[in-house]
Each structure stands twice: as C-alpha cells, then as structure tokens.
Design a protein around this motif. Structure first.
Motif, PDB file in Angstrom:
ATOM      1  N   GLN A 107       0.906  -1.141  -0.114  1.00 16.32           N
ATOM      2  CA  GLN A 107       0.236  -0.022   0.181  1.00 16.32           C
ATOM      3  C   GLN A 107       1.033   1.283  -0.154  1.00 16.32           C
ATOM      4  O   GLN A 107       2.047   1.115   0.188  1.00 16.32           O
ATOM      5  CB  GLN A 107      -0.993   0.075   1.274  1.00 16.32           C
ATOM      6  CG  GLN A 107      -2.267  -1.015   1.067  1.00 16.32           C
ATOM      7  CD  GLN A 107      -2.971  -0.516   0.009  1.00 16.32           C
ATOM      8  OE1 GLN A 107      -3.672   0.772   0.059  1.00 16.32           O
ATOM      9  NE2 GLN A 107      -3.258  -1.416  -0.915  1.00 16.32           N
ATOM     10  N   LEU A 117      -7.958  11.936  -1.749  1.00 16.23           N
ATOM     11  CA  LEU A 117      -9.065  11.479  -1.363  1.00 16.23           C
ATOM     12  C   LEU A 117     -10.198  12.144  -2.386  1.00 16.23           C
ATOM     13  O   LEU A 117      -9.914  13.167  -2.881  1.00 16.23           O
ATOM     14  CB  LEU A 117      -9.456  11.765   0.102  1.00 16.23           C
ATOM     15  CG  LEU A 117      -8.543  11.279   1.210  1.00 16.23           C
ATOM     16  CD1 LEU A 117      -8.947  12.027   2.492  1.00 16.23           C
ATOM     17  CD2 LEU A 117      -8.687   9.720   1.333  1.00 16.23           C
ATOM     18  N   GLN A 126     -14.924   5.704   1.422  1.00 11.24           N
ATOM     19  CA  GLN A 126     -13.846   5.661   0.842  1.00 11.24           C
ATOM     20  C   GLN A 126     -12.876   4.517   1.563  1.00 11.24           C
ATOM     21  O   GLN A 126     -12.035   3.586   0.890  1.00 11.24           O
ATOM     22  CB  GLN A 126     -12.800   6.884   0.862  1.00 11.24           C
ATOM     23  CG  GLN A 126     -13.601   7.794  -0.082  1.00 11.24           C
ATOM     24  CD  GLN A 126     -12.701   9.270  -0.362  1.00 11.24           C
ATOM     25  OE1 GLN A 126     -11.611   9.207  -0.713  1.00 11.24           O
ATOM     26  NE2 GLN A 126     -13.353  10.026   0.138  1.00 11.24           N
ATOM     27  N   ILE A 127     -12.989   4.430   2.883  1.00 10.91           N
ATOM     28  CA  ILE A 127     -12.255   3.511   3.693  1.00 10.91           C
ATOM     29  C   ILE A 127     -13.000   2.082   3.394  1.00 10.91           C
ATOM     30  O   ILE A 127     -12.245   1.121   3.308  1.00 10.91           O
ATOM     31  CB  ILE A 127     -12.036   3.351   5.219  1.00 10.91           C
ATOM     32  CG1 ILE A 127     -11.352   4.900   5.422  1.00 10.91           C
ATOM     33  CG2 ILE A 127     -11.542   2.695   5.846  1.00 10.91           C
ATOM     34  CD1 ILE A 127     -11.273   5.431   6.894  1.00 10.91           C
ATOM     35  N   GLU A 129     -14.588   0.838   0.636  1.00 11.48           N
ATOM     36  CA  GLU A 129     -14.567   0.430  -0.706  1.00 11.48           C
ATOM     37  C   GLU A 129     -13.543  -0.743  -0.740  1.00 11.48           C
ATOM     38  O   GLU A 129     -13.629  -1.885  -1.344  1.00 11.48           O
ATOM     39  CB  GLU A 129     -14.292   1.490  -1.603  1.00 11.48           C
ATOM     40  CG  GLU A 129     -14.125   0.972  -3.154  1.00 11.48           C
ATOM     41  CD  GLU A 129     -14.010   2.180  -3.978  1.00 11.48           C
ATOM     42  OE1 GLU A 129     -14.176   2.104  -5.363  1.00 11.48           O
ATOM     43  OE2 GLU A 129     -13.776   3.346  -3.602  1.00 11.48           O
ATOM     44  N   VAL A 146     -14.480  -0.182   9.667  1.00 11.36           N
ATOM     45  CA  VAL A 146     -14.316   1.110   9.245  1.00 11.36           C
ATOM     46  C   VAL A 146     -14.079   1.797  10.733  1.00 11.36           C
ATOM     47  O   VAL A 146     -13.175   2.805  10.966  1.00 11.36           O
ATOM     48  CB  VAL A 146     -15.347   1.827   8.292  1.00 11.36           C
ATOM     49  CG1 VAL A 146     -15.098   3.280   8.222  1.00 11.36           C
ATOM     50  CG2 VAL A 146     -15.328   1.145   6.797  1.00 11.36           C
ATOM     51  N   LYS A 160     -16.640   9.195   9.803  1.00 15.93           N
ATOM     52  CA  LYS A 160     -16.910   8.417   8.696  1.00 15.93           C
ATOM     53  C   LYS A 160     -18.076   9.004   7.823  1.00 15.93           C
ATOM     54  O   LYS A 160     -18.302   8.578   6.614  1.00 15.93           O
ATOM     55  CB  LYS A 160     -17.269   6.824   8.768  1.00 15.93           C
ATOM     56  CG  LYS A 160     -18.652   6.516   9.631  1.00 15.93           C
ATOM     57  CD  LYS A 160     -18.616   5.093   9.949  1.00 15.93           C
ATOM     58  CE  LYS A 160     -20.141   4.684  10.623  1.00 15.93           C
ATOM     59  NZ  LYS A 160     -20.313   3.427  10.661  1.00 15.93           N
ATOM     60  N   ILE A 175      -6.656   9.808   7.659  1.00 18.50           N
ATOM     61  CA  ILE A 175      -7.386   8.914   6.775  1.00 18.50           C
ATOM     62  C   ILE A 175      -6.945   8.032   5.815  1.00 18.50           C
ATOM     63  O   ILE A 175      -7.244   7.079   5.398  1.00 18.50           O
ATOM     64  CB  ILE A 175      -8.686  10.099   6.509  1.00 18.50           C
ATOM     65  CG1 ILE A 175      -9.634  10.481   7.443  1.00 18.50           C
ATOM     66  CG2 ILE A 175      -9.627   9.185   5.344  1.00 18.50           C
ATOM     67  CD1 ILE A 175     -10.447  11.766   7.217  1.00 18.50           C
ATOM     68  N   GLY A 176      -5.976   8.710   5.202  1.00 17.25           N
ATOM     69  CA  GLY A 176      -5.039   8.091   4.272  1.00 17.25           C
ATOM     70  C   GLY A 176      -4.453   7.056   4.666  1.00 17.25           C
ATOM     71  O   GLY A 176      -4.121   5.851   3.969  1.00 17.25           O
ATOM     72  N   ARG A 179      -6.859   4.133   5.419  1.00 16.85           N
ATOM     73  CA  ARG A 179      -7.202   3.282   4.026  1.00 16.85           C
ATOM     74  C   ARG A 179      -6.133   2.588   3.554  1.00 16.85           C
ATOM     75  O   ARG A 179      -6.567   1.500   3.169  1.00 16.85           O
ATOM     76  CB  ARG A 179      -7.367   4.473   2.991  1.00 16.85           C
ATOM     77  CG  ARG A 179      -8.043   3.894   1.797  1.00 16.85           C
ATOM     78  CD  ARG A 179      -8.220   4.962   0.613  1.00 16.85           C
ATOM     79  NE  ARG A 179      -7.431   5.847   0.574  1.00 16.85           N
ATOM     80  CZ  ARG A 179      -7.234   6.861  -0.511  1.00 16.85           C
ATOM     81  NH1 ARG A 179      -8.555   7.257  -1.229  1.00 16.85           N
ATOM     82  NH2 ARG A 179      -6.230   7.667  -0.847  1.00 16.85           N
ATOM     83  N   ALA A 182      -6.476  -0.577   5.837  1.00 16.14           N
ATOM     84  CA  ALA A 182      -7.638  -1.476   5.714  1.00 16.14           C
ATOM     85  C   ALA A 182      -7.280  -2.923   5.045  1.00 16.14           C
ATOM     86  O   ALA A 182      -8.003  -3.718   5.328  1.00 16.14           O
ATOM     87  CB  ALA A 182      -8.616  -0.703   4.766  1.00 16.14           C
TER      88      ALA A 182
END
Length: 313
Positions: A107, A117, A126-127, A129, A146, A160, A175-176, A179, A182
């Motif tokens: 990642q 984002l 987005q997280i 997906e 999430v 969220k 947040i990035g 993700r 995840a």
C-alpha cells in the motif's frame, strides 16, 4: 545484484523487498515528427533491500526519482527494466489483474492528503471500498471495521459520515493511513506523508506511524526530502541522486559520518538550531558533486572513480 548495502545486524529474517537493477526511463519526444530524442532516467539501476519490520528512509532532492521508485514498487508505474522481488516473488511488469491480490500486501500513503481522497465520497465509503472489493471482512462487518480503523488512527468513528474537506490536513493524512491499513498490508510506501503538514502535526503523524509499526509489525519505505523526519523514523537511510542510490547505511552512522559528497551537501543544508553556528562554513558544490547531480555531465575519464556508484564508497 550489487552488494553495496549495509545489512542491519538485527536483520535475521529474509528480505521482504529486493530491488534488483530497477530502472524507469521516460521517453523525450521532439522534432517535427515528434520522434524519441532521448530519455529521462528517473530511476536508473537501483539496488535496494528492505527487511521485515524496519523503516528504510529514502532521501534526496526534488526530482531525483524517489516518488517514481515508490510508485514502481506498488505497481502504479511499470518499470522499464529490472526486478522487484516481494517475498521472493518477482512482481515487476505484472498486469493490472495480477496486481489485484498484491494490493492487499503493498500500500501507499500519498504526499497530498487532500488530492488523494475523493471529494464527493464520505470518508467511511472510501475506507470501506477496498474492504468490499477484496472481501477482507464479511460484508455485514465492514462498517464495524471502518469504525475500528478510524479509531486506530486517532479519529472518532463518527467521522465516517463526513467529507474530506471537513477535515484538517493532519486529519486527512490520518484518513489516508487508515485507508492504507484497511487491507492489512505488509509493506507501506510513505511518499513524503508529512511534507505538506505543519511541524507540530508532522510529529503527531510520525508518532502514529511508529506506533502502528510496533503494533502491527509493518514495514515502511519512508520517502522524504527533509532529513528531520527521516532521522526520527528510519532504521536505515538511502540517499538518492539522479536516479541512483549513492549511499546507504545505518541512520546514526550515515548522519555521523557520511561518505558520499552529495550526502554531505544534503546534511550541510539541514538547519542547525544553534545561533552560534549561523555563520558556519558551508560545503560548496564541487565538480565531483556536480557530476552526480547532473548526469548529463559525466566524468571525462573512463577509469576515474564515479561518485554515483555506491560500490566505490
């Protein structure tokens, strides 16, 4: 493969990632017929090894090929030549279909936490997906996962339902990171993840990355052009210039006793928090350094030591 790297004494496991003479060249077009007149050698024969659980810092000036190298590793760019061995498997040149499963292991955290984002999707969507696509958890547990990921990076689960523009830069970078986590990756390429943040927020994000590494056993390739963040988070540092790795070694040893002239110039450019050393003598760009900075002007003598070759250090 070249054996110019200093393997950490603590590295008893097999390498997680090995780059073997990796190259990425971009064609330059010109003339009336728009023919290829040359190539930009963004990455030019890089050998690199990253061990499980370590952080390898990659530093160099803007345009030296750091980000391109990271994008090649995660499959966002196809290398021109060379091998990328991940857990012993050559993943260079894999098709998009073949890279789908590798996405769960590799990642990337991008430099700009806003442009990476989607502005019209909520943070939760987005997280969630990649969780749906790769079926990391059962569908009925995705939202719970999430919530857990947001809390892991220091954000409330209620975040969220909000959109990226409602967060600060530091929060968007968290947040990035959520993700990227995840898919439960083994290696995360951090492409200048704190360069767009305020200094105080940089420290918070760096501490978060270190905590996550300790908790989850992550491995990082940490790309930056500033030595402050790299000094703090890295076990080893690799110095990149003009598409090549010119020096690599243990963080403390490399910063204390740099061997390559380009590394010395980078260190000299780092601010010293001591007003008494304000007028200290600066290291000037010598002809030797200029040759490594500008590959268009190589050494005239064929048998002269090439400073861009790490094996000569």
């Amino acid at each position: 493969m070249s054996n110019h790297e200093q393997i950490p004494d603590t590295a008893t496991a097999s390498p997680l990632l090995v780059l073997d003479q990796l190259k990425k060249h971009y064609p330059v077009h010109g003339g009336i017929l728009n023919r290829v007149t040359g190539h930009v050698k963004a990455v030019d024969g890089v050998d690199l090894t990253i061990y499980p659980g370590e952080t390898l810092g990659l530093v160099g000036e803007s345009g030296c090929g750091k980000s391109t190298l990271g994008r090649c590793i995660v499959g966002l760019e196809q290398p021109t030549d060379g091998r990328i061995l991940f857990a012993g498997d050559n993943i260079a040149g894999r098709s998009t279909k073949d890279m789908v499963q590798l996405r769960t292991k590799l990642q990337i955290v991008f430099q700009d936490p806003y442009s990476s984002l989607h502005p019209r999707k909520t943070v939760g969507d987005q997280i969630a997906e990649p969780l749906y696509v790769h079926r990391i958890v059962p569908r009925q547990e995705v939202q719970k996962e999430v919530d857990r990921l947001l809390e892991t990076v220091g954000l409330p689960s209620t975040s969220k339902s909000r959109y990226p523009h409602e967060f600060s830069g530091g929060q968007r970078q968290r947040i990035g990171i959520a993700r990227a986590l995840a898919l439960k990756p083994q290696l995360i390429v951090c492409d200048e993840p704190v360069s767009a943040l305020d200094v105080s927020i940089q420290a918070q994000v760096l501490n978060l990355l270190k905590e996550l590494q300790k908790e989850l056993g992550l491995t990082y390739l940490f790309i930056a052009h500033g030595l402050g963040a790299v000094r703090y988070i890295s076990d080893r540092i690799a110095v990149m210039n003009a598409g090549k790795i010119v020096e690599i070694g243990d963080t403390k040893e490399l910063l204390r006793s740099p061997k390559h002239p380009y590394t010395k110039v980078l260190l000299d450019a780092f601010p010293v928090p001591d007003p008494r050393r304000r007028n200290r003598e600066r290291i000037e760009l010598t002809d030797e350094v200029l040759d490594s900075v500008n590959p268009a002007n190589p050494m005239n003598s064929a048998d002269q030591t090439n400073p861009t070759n790490p094996t000569n250090l």
